[in-house]
Design a protein around this motif. Structure first.
Motif, short mmCIF file in Angstrom:
data_model
loop_
_atom_site.label_atom_id
_atom_site.label_comp_id
_atom_site.label_asym_id
_atom_site.label_seq_id
_atom_site.Cartn_x
_atom_site.Cartn_y
_atom_site.Cartn_z
N SER A 226 0.80 -1.23 0.00
CA SER A 226 0.00 0.00 0.00
C SER A 226 0.83 1.28 0.00
O SER A 226 0.31 2.35 -0.32
N GLU A 227 2.13 1.18 0.39
CA GLU A 227 2.96 2.39 0.44
C GLU A 227 4.37 2.07 -0.08
O GLU A 227 4.83 0.93 0.00
N LYS A 228 5.02 3.10 -0.59
CA LYS A 228 6.40 2.93 -1.03
C LYS A 228 7.33 2.89 0.18
O LYS A 228 6.98 3.38 1.26
N GLY A 229 8.48 2.28 -0.02
CA GLY A 229 9.45 2.19 1.07
C GLY A 229 9.91 0.76 1.28
O GLY A 229 9.68 -0.13 0.47
N THR A 230 10.56 0.54 2.42
CA THR A 230 11.12 -0.77 2.75
C THR A 230 10.08 -1.65 3.43
O THR A 230 9.43 -1.23 4.39
N ASN A 231 9.91 -2.84 2.90
CA ASN A 231 9.01 -3.83 3.50
C ASN A 231 9.79 -5.10 3.81
O ASN A 231 10.80 -5.39 3.17
N TYR A 232 9.29 -5.83 4.79
CA TYR A 232 9.93 -7.09 5.18
C TYR A 232 8.98 -8.25 4.90
O TYR A 232 7.77 -8.14 5.09
N VAL A 233 9.55 -9.35 4.43
CA VAL A 233 8.77 -10.56 4.14
C VAL A 233 9.47 -11.73 4.82
O VAL A 233 10.64 -12.01 4.56
N ILE A 234 8.75 -12.40 5.72
CA ILE A 234 9.27 -13.64 6.31
C ILE A 234 8.53 -14.81 5.68
O ILE A 234 7.29 -14.85 5.67
N VAL A 235 9.29 -15.74 5.13
CA VAL A 235 8.72 -16.95 4.54
C VAL A 235 8.64 -18.00 5.65
O VAL A 235 9.66 -18.40 6.21
N HIS A 236 7.42 -18.43 5.96
CA HIS A 236 7.20 -19.47 6.98
C HIS A 236 6.86 -20.79 6.28
O HIS A 236 5.96 -20.84 5.44
N VAL A 237 7.58 -21.85 6.65
CA VAL A 237 7.38 -23.16 6.04
C VAL A 237 7.13 -24.21 7.12
O VAL A 237 7.92 -24.32 8.06
N GLU A 238 6.07 -24.98 6.96
CA GLU A 238 5.78 -26.08 7.88
C GLU A 238 5.28 -27.27 7.07
O GLU A 238 4.74 -27.10 5.96
N ASN A 239 5.44 -28.48 7.62
CA ASN A 239 4.81 -29.65 7.01
C ASN A 239 4.44 -30.66 8.09
O ASN A 239 4.72 -30.46 9.28
N ASP A 240 3.82 -31.75 7.67
CA ASP A 240 3.32 -32.75 8.61
C ASP A 240 4.43 -33.56 9.28
O ASP A 240 4.18 -34.30 10.22
N ASP A 241 5.66 -33.43 8.79
CA ASP A 241 6.79 -34.16 9.39
C ASP A 241 7.47 -33.37 10.50
O ASP A 241 8.53 -33.76 11.00
N GLY A 242 6.88 -32.23 10.87
CA GLY A 242 7.43 -31.44 11.96
C GLY A 242 8.41 -30.37 11.52
O GLY A 242 9.01 -29.68 12.36
N LEU A 243 8.58 -30.19 10.22
CA LEU A 243 9.47 -29.14 9.72
C LEU A 243 8.88 -27.77 10.02
O LEU A 243 7.69 -27.55 9.83
N HIS A 244 9.71 -26.86 10.51
CA HIS A 244 9.28 -25.48 10.74
C HIS A 244 10.47 -24.59 10.47
O HIS A 244 11.42 -24.52 11.25
N GLU A 245 10.44 -23.92 9.32
CA GLU A 245 11.54 -23.06 8.90
C GLU A 245 11.02 -21.67 8.58
O GLU A 245 9.85 -21.49 8.23
N HIS A 246 11.88 -20.69 8.69
CA HIS A 246 11.51 -19.35 8.27
C HIS A 246 12.76 -18.59 7.82
O HIS A 246 13.88 -18.93 8.21
N GLU A 247 12.53 -17.61 6.96
CA GLU A 247 13.65 -16.83 6.42
C GLU A 247 13.13 -15.43 6.08
O GLU A 247 12.06 -15.28 5.49
N GLU A 248 13.90 -14.41 6.45
CA GLU A 248 13.46 -13.03 6.25
C GLU A 248 14.11 -12.40 5.03
O GLU A 248 15.30 -12.60 4.76
N HIS A 249 13.31 -11.60 4.30
CA HIS A 249 13.81 -10.91 3.12
C HIS A 249 13.29 -9.48 3.11
O HIS A 249 12.28 -9.15 3.76
N VAL A 250 13.97 -8.62 2.37
CA VAL A 250 13.58 -7.21 2.23
C VAL A 250 13.05 -6.97 0.83
O VAL A 250 13.65 -7.40 -0.15
N VAL A 251 11.89 -6.30 0.76
CA VAL A 251 11.30 -5.93 -0.53
C VAL A 251 11.15 -4.42 -0.58
O VAL A 251 10.50 -3.83 0.30
N GLU A 252 11.75 -3.79 -1.56
CA GLU A 252 11.67 -2.34 -1.70
C GLU A 252 10.54 -1.99 -2.68
O GLU A 252 10.51 -2.47 -3.81
N VAL A 253 9.62 -1.15 -2.20
CA VAL A 253 8.53 -0.67 -3.05
C VAL A 253 8.94 0.72 -3.54
O VAL A 253 9.12 1.64 -2.74
N THR A 254 9.07 0.86 -4.85
CA THR A 254 9.69 2.08 -5.39
C THR A 254 8.74 3.24 -5.58
O THR A 254 9.06 4.39 -5.24
N GLU A 255 7.57 2.99 -6.13
CA GLU A 255 6.65 4.11 -6.39
C GLU A 255 5.23 3.63 -6.59
O GLU A 255 4.99 2.44 -6.71
#
Length: 255
Positions: A226-255
Motif C-alpha cells: 500500500s505504500e512505497k518504502g522498505t518492506n519485510y517478508v518472512i517466509v514461513h514453512v511447515e509440514n506434517d513431518d514437523g518441519l518449521h523453517e523461516h527466512e526473512e527478506h527485504v522488498v523495496e517498493v519504489t513508487e
C-alpha cells in the motif's frame, strides 16, 4: 422369436466383455506411461580455483534416467559466503544438447563462494547447491565453510533449501507475485504449508499471505503493497513431518 432375442443378448454380452477387456488391458499401461519421474541435476563444480582462473560450472540434467536436452532454464546463481543478498543471477548456461549445461566464470578475490544451479524442466524446478574455495583461504576455515554450505543462514534443517525469488520493480497498489522454491535432500519439498508474513518498516501491523503450490516445491502468493518504502517478508514453512523453517527478506517498493 425367443431364439432371436437370446442371440441378441448373447452378442451384447460379448461386446461388453470385449470393452472390459480393452479397459483392463490399457489401464495399467496408461498408468505406467503417466508415471511421474523425478528431475535430478548433478552439479559439478571444482573444489578450488585461483583468483582470475576460468572455472566451468556444469549441470547434468536427468528426467528419470533420460538426459534432458531441452530444459526450460538452467541459471547459476553465485555469491560470496555470508553475502547472499548480493548474489549474481545472470550466469545463463549454454545448452550442449546432450543433457549438460555449462557456463564459464571467474572470481576476482579470495574467499569461499556458494552457488545454486537453478533448473526448470518438465514443469519441475530443482536447485542443487555447491561451494568453491578461491585463492588463499585458511584450510580449516574452508573446510568449515564447505560443511556448512547446506545450512543457508546457518539455521536451516539439514538437507533443507529455500530460495526466495526477489520481486523487482514493485509498485504501490500493484498486485505482486512472490514465489519461493523449497527442497529437502535435493528433491522438491511438496505439500508444505507456506505463508508470507509481510509488514512495512516502522509499522506494527503484519499481513499474512497464503500461497499455492503451483509446481512441485514451488509456492506462490500475491500481495499488494500500500505504500512505497522498505518492506519485510518472512517466509514461513511447515509440514506434517514437523518441519518449521523461516527466512526473512527485504522488498523495496519504489513508487
Amino acid at each position: 422369436m425367443v431364439k432371436k432375442v437370446s442371440m441378441f443378448l448373447f452378442f451384447c454380452s460379448l461386446l461388453v466383455l470385449a470393452a472390459c477387456g480393452e479397459t483392463n488391458e490399457d489401464g495399467p499401461q496408461a498408468a505406467e506411461d503417466e508415471e511421474v519421474k523425478s528431475l535430478d541435476v548433478a552439479f559439478d563444480v571444482p573444489e578450488t580455483a585461483d583468483v582470475g582462473e576460468s572455472v566451468t560450472l556444469e549441470a547434468t540434467v536427468l528426467y528419470g534416467d533420460e538426459p534432458v536436452k531441452d530444459a526450460e532454464e538452467v541459471i547459476f546463481e553465485v555469491w560470496e559466503k555470508g553475502n547472499k543478498e548480493d548474489s549474481s543471477k545472470d550466469l545463463k548456461s549454454t545448452n550442449n544438447q546432450d543433457g549438460t549445461y555449462t557456463v564459464e566464470t571467474t572470481f576476482d578475490q579470495d574467499g569461499v563462494y556458494e552457488m545454486y544451479a537453478h533448473t526448470t524442466a518438465k514443469d519441475l524446478h530443482t536447485m542443487p547447491k555447491k561451494s568453491i574455495t578461491i585463492g588463499e583461504v585458511n584450510k580449516q576455515e574452508a573446510a568449515d565453510e564447505h560443511h556448512s554450505a547446506e545450512h543457508e543462514h546457518g539455521a536451516h534443517t539439514e538437507g533443507f533449501h529455500m530460495h526466495f525469488n526477489q520481486p523487482k520493480d514493485v509498485m504501490v497498489d500493484q498486485e505482486t507475485a512472490m514465489t519461493v522454491h523449497l527442497q529437502m535432500n535435493d528433491k522438491p519439498l511438496e505439500q508444505a504449508t507456506v505463508r508470507y508474513e509481510v509488514w512495512k518498516e516502522g509499522e506494527e501491523k503484519h499481513h499474512w499471505v497464503d500461497t499455492e503450490e503451483t509446481n512441485a516445491g514451488e509456492y506462490t502468493g500475491k500481495h499488494s503493497f500500500s505504500e512505497k518504502g522498505t518492506n519485510y517478508v518472512i517466509v514461513h514453512v511447515e509440514n506434517d513431518d514437523g518441519l518449521h523453517e523461516h527466512e526473512e527478506h527485504v522488498v523495496e517498493v519504489t513508487e
